[in-house]
Design an enzyme around this catalytic site. Structure first.
Site, PDB file in Angstrom:
ATOM      1  N   TYR A 179       0.839  -1.202   0.000  1.00  0.00           N
ATOM      2  CA  TYR A 179       0.000   0.000   0.000  1.00  0.00           C
ATOM      3  C   TYR A 179       0.878   1.258   0.000  1.00  0.00           C
ATOM      4  O   TYR A 179       0.498   2.303  -0.520  1.00  0.00           O
ATOM      5  CB  TYR A 179      -0.969  -0.024   1.187  1.00  0.00           C
ATOM      6  CG  TYR A 179      -2.230   0.779   0.965  1.00  0.00           C
ATOM      7  CD1 TYR A 179      -3.087   0.501  -0.098  1.00  0.00           C
ATOM      8  CD2 TYR A 179      -2.569   1.818   1.818  1.00  0.00           C
ATOM      9  CE1 TYR A 179      -4.235   1.246  -0.305  1.00  0.00           C
ATOM     10  CE2 TYR A 179      -3.725   2.564   1.621  1.00  0.00           C
ATOM     11  CZ  TYR A 179      -4.544   2.272   0.560  1.00  0.00           C
ATOM     12  OH  TYR A 179      -5.689   3.015   0.365  1.00  0.00           O
ATOM     13  N   LYS A 181      -3.341   8.262   2.959  1.00  0.00           N
ATOM     14  CA  LYS A 181      -4.552   8.020   3.767  1.00  0.00           C
ATOM     15  C   LYS A 181      -4.349   8.527   5.207  1.00  0.00           C
ATOM     16  O   LYS A 181      -5.304   8.992   5.838  1.00  0.00           O
ATOM     17  CB  LYS A 181      -4.921   6.539   3.772  1.00  0.00           C
ATOM     18  CG  LYS A 181      -5.404   6.009   2.421  1.00  0.00           C
ATOM     19  CD  LYS A 181      -6.589   6.758   1.873  1.00  0.00           C
ATOM     20  CE  LYS A 181      -7.216   6.048   0.682  1.00  0.00           C
ATOM     21  NZ  LYS A 181      -8.189   6.907  -0.042  1.00  0.00           N
TER      22      LYS A 181
HETATM   23  P1  NAD Z   1     -12.354   3.624  -8.367  1.00  0.00           P
HETATM   24  O1  NAD Z   1     -11.229   3.415  -9.312  1.00  0.00           O
HETATM   25  O2  NAD Z   1     -13.681   3.159  -8.782  1.00  0.00           O
HETATM   26  O3  NAD Z   1     -12.454   5.143  -7.913  1.00  0.00           O
HETATM   27  C1  NAD Z   1     -11.350   6.008  -7.850  1.00  0.00           C
HETATM   28  C2  NAD Z   1     -11.819   7.308  -8.458  1.00  0.00           C
HETATM   29  O4  NAD Z   1     -10.811   8.302  -8.327  1.00  0.00           O
HETATM   30  C3  NAD Z   1     -12.133   7.181  -9.943  1.00  0.00           C
HETATM   31  O5  NAD Z   1     -13.471   7.572 -10.192  1.00  0.00           O
HETATM   32  C4  NAD Z   1     -11.167   8.162 -10.585  1.00  0.00           C
HETATM   33  O6  NAD Z   1     -11.710   8.794 -11.729  1.00  0.00           O
HETATM   34  C5  NAD Z   1     -10.958   9.139  -9.444  1.00  0.00           C
HETATM   35  N1  NAD Z   1      -9.790   9.991  -9.632  1.00  0.00           N
HETATM   36  C6  NAD Z   1      -8.480   9.624  -9.754  1.00  0.00           C
HETATM   37  N2  NAD Z   1      -7.717  10.713  -9.978  1.00  0.00           N
HETATM   38  C7  NAD Z   1      -8.561  11.787  -9.970  1.00  0.00           C
HETATM   39  C8  NAD Z   1      -8.384  13.174 -10.178  1.00  0.00           C
HETATM   40  N3  NAD Z   1      -7.176  13.706 -10.441  1.00  0.00           N
HETATM   41  N4  NAD Z   1      -9.466  13.984 -10.120  1.00  0.00           N
HETATM   42  C9  NAD Z   1     -10.698  13.477  -9.881  1.00  0.00           C
HETATM   43  N5  NAD Z   1     -10.934  12.170  -9.701  1.00  0.00           N
HETATM   44  C10 NAD Z   1      -9.885  11.333  -9.770  1.00  0.00           C
HETATM   45  O7  NAD Z   1     -11.877   2.892  -7.003  1.00  0.00           O
HETATM   46  P2  NAD Z   1     -12.500   2.861  -5.540  1.00  0.00           P
HETATM   47  O8  NAD Z   1     -11.848   1.678  -4.898  1.00  0.00           O
HETATM   48  O9  NAD Z   1     -13.967   2.944  -5.597  1.00  0.00           O
HETATM   49  O10 NAD Z   1     -11.870   4.152  -4.852  1.00  0.00           O
HETATM   50  C11 NAD Z   1     -12.652   5.163  -4.246  1.00  0.00           C
HETATM   51  C12 NAD Z   1     -12.042   5.557  -2.907  1.00  0.00           C
HETATM   52  O11 NAD Z   1     -12.180   4.469  -1.991  1.00  0.00           O
HETATM   53  C13 NAD Z   1     -10.547   5.876  -2.943  1.00  0.00           C
HETATM   54  O12 NAD Z   1     -10.270   6.941  -2.068  1.00  0.00           O
HETATM   55  C14 NAD Z   1      -9.938   4.602  -2.402  1.00  0.00           C
HETATM   56  O13 NAD Z   1      -8.641   4.805  -1.850  1.00  0.00           O
HETATM   57  C15 NAD Z   1     -10.949   4.265  -1.340  1.00  0.00           C
HETATM   58  N6  NAD Z   1     -10.906   2.904  -0.807  1.00  0.00           N
HETATM   59  C16 NAD Z   1     -10.951   1.844  -1.637  1.00  0.00           C
HETATM   60  C17 NAD Z   1     -10.896   0.557  -1.117  1.00  0.00           C
HETATM   61  C18 NAD Z   1     -10.928  -0.644  -2.031  1.00  0.00           C
HETATM   62  O14 NAD Z   1     -10.524  -1.745  -1.604  1.00  0.00           O
HETATM   63  N7  NAD Z   1     -11.404  -0.538  -3.262  1.00  0.00           N
HETATM   64  C19 NAD Z   1     -10.815   0.361   0.273  1.00  0.00           C
HETATM   65  C20 NAD Z   1     -10.787   1.470   1.107  1.00  0.00           C
HETATM   66  C21 NAD Z   1     -10.827   2.749   0.554  1.00  0.00           C
END
Ligand code: NAD
Length: 258
Positions: free
Chosen positions: A158, A165
């Site tokens: 990570y 984070k």
């Molecule tokens: P995802 O890829 O569906 O979403 C990530 C989003 O970030 C995308 O829509 C992308 O377009 C956007 N993004 C990236 N760069 C950007 C920029 N410069 N401007 C605007 N938007 C931008 O993946 P996800 O897993 O749904 O991620 C969403 C959030 O959840 C993130 O913060 C991620 O760290 C967090 N998260 C994810 C998990 C997991 O296991 N998937 C667990 C905990 C937290």
């Protein structure tokens, strides 16, 4: 009762039907919120087309491009909210980015440009969004961001995203302290690992999910809908006394020592 009728909610971070933001948008819509959706624009307009057709059933009244690295797009997003909605009640910050090369291998190899990029997109964006939302949350409000256990403990691969984070979770506390006097609450949801576009860039994500399935009290990881339900709760009056917190929606994984 969980009721978001009369609330204007901006949802950022929908890329496809696996996105956590998509799970959140569906639950906010089901609770009656009026939605605005932003997407990350690309040169060919593919993301715009994809996200537009996905969110159509939720009838968003705003649909805008917003790359958080482009201050003019952030400004235009909140100007459109002011013009068309007058006030904002809910802001969902559900986005992050780090270079794939920094999501495996030795953390000590992280280059300063990549460090800054990850912190800018994944952590500073919550500050810029909140600053822009502040004057529009005239009747109070709720800001929710998404974090992961890797911001509090070491999770293999990570790496720089864990540092981003950690910064994001501290942003939540400082923003909650600042905005509380205008009845704006700021919280984070720490979700368990879910297969999405962003998580697929993290080395060994499937192993992480299998590990959670073995160890977590609920013996499974969570769904986008479960995260969406928790977000809807945090955005509702049912959570009126909660701010500055990190709510773990992770099947209980984070309580385990072994
Ligand atoms: P995802 O890829 O569906 O979403 C990530 C989003 O970030 C995308 O829509 C992308 O377009 C956007 N993004 C990236 N760069 C950007 C920029 N410069 N401007 C605007 N938007 C931008 O993946 P996800 O897993 O749904 O991620 C969403 C959030 O959840 C993130 O913060 C991620 O760290 C967090 N998260 C994810 C998990 C997991 O296991 N998937 C667990 C905990 C937290």
């Amino acid at each position: 009762m969980l009721d978001l009728h009369g609330k204007n909610a901006l949802v950022t971070g929908i890329a496809n039907n696996r996105s956590i933001a998509w799970g959140i948008a569906q639950q906010l819509h089901a609770a009656g919120a009026n939605l605005g959706v932003t997407y990350l624009p690309d040169e060919r307009g593919r993301m715009e087309d994809k996200v537009k057709s996905l969110v159509e059933p939720l009838t968003p009244s705003l649909f805008l491009p917003c790359n958080v690295q482009d201050a003019s797009q952030v400004e235009a997003t909140f100007a459109a909210i002011k013009e068309q909605w007058g006030k904002l009640d809910i802001l969902i910050h559900c986005l992050a980015f780090a270079s794939k090369e920094d999501l495996s291998g030795d953390f000590s190899n992280t280059k300063v440009e990549n460090f800054n990029l990850a912190l800018d997109i994944s952590a500073h964006s919550l500050i810029s969004f909140s600053g822009a939302a502040k004057p529009l949350m005239t009747e109070g409000g709720s800001i929710v961001t998404l974090t992961y256990l890797g911001g509090a403990r070491v999770i293999p691969n990570y790496n720089v995203m864990g540092v981003a984070k950690a910064a994001l979770e501290m942003n939540v506390r400082y923003l909650a302290a600042e905005l509380g006097s205008q009845n704006v609450r700021v919280n984070a949801i720490s979700a368990g690992p879910i297969r999405t576009l962003a998580s697929s860039a993290v080395g060994g994500i499937l192993d992480m999910i299998h590990h959670v399935e073995e160890i977590a009290p609920l013996r499974r990881t969570v769904t986008q809908t479960e995260v969406g339900n928790a977000a809807a709760f945090l955005c509702s009056d049912l959570a009126s006394g909660i701010t500055g917190q990190v709510l773990y929606v992770d099947s209980g994984y984070s309580i385990m020592g072994m």
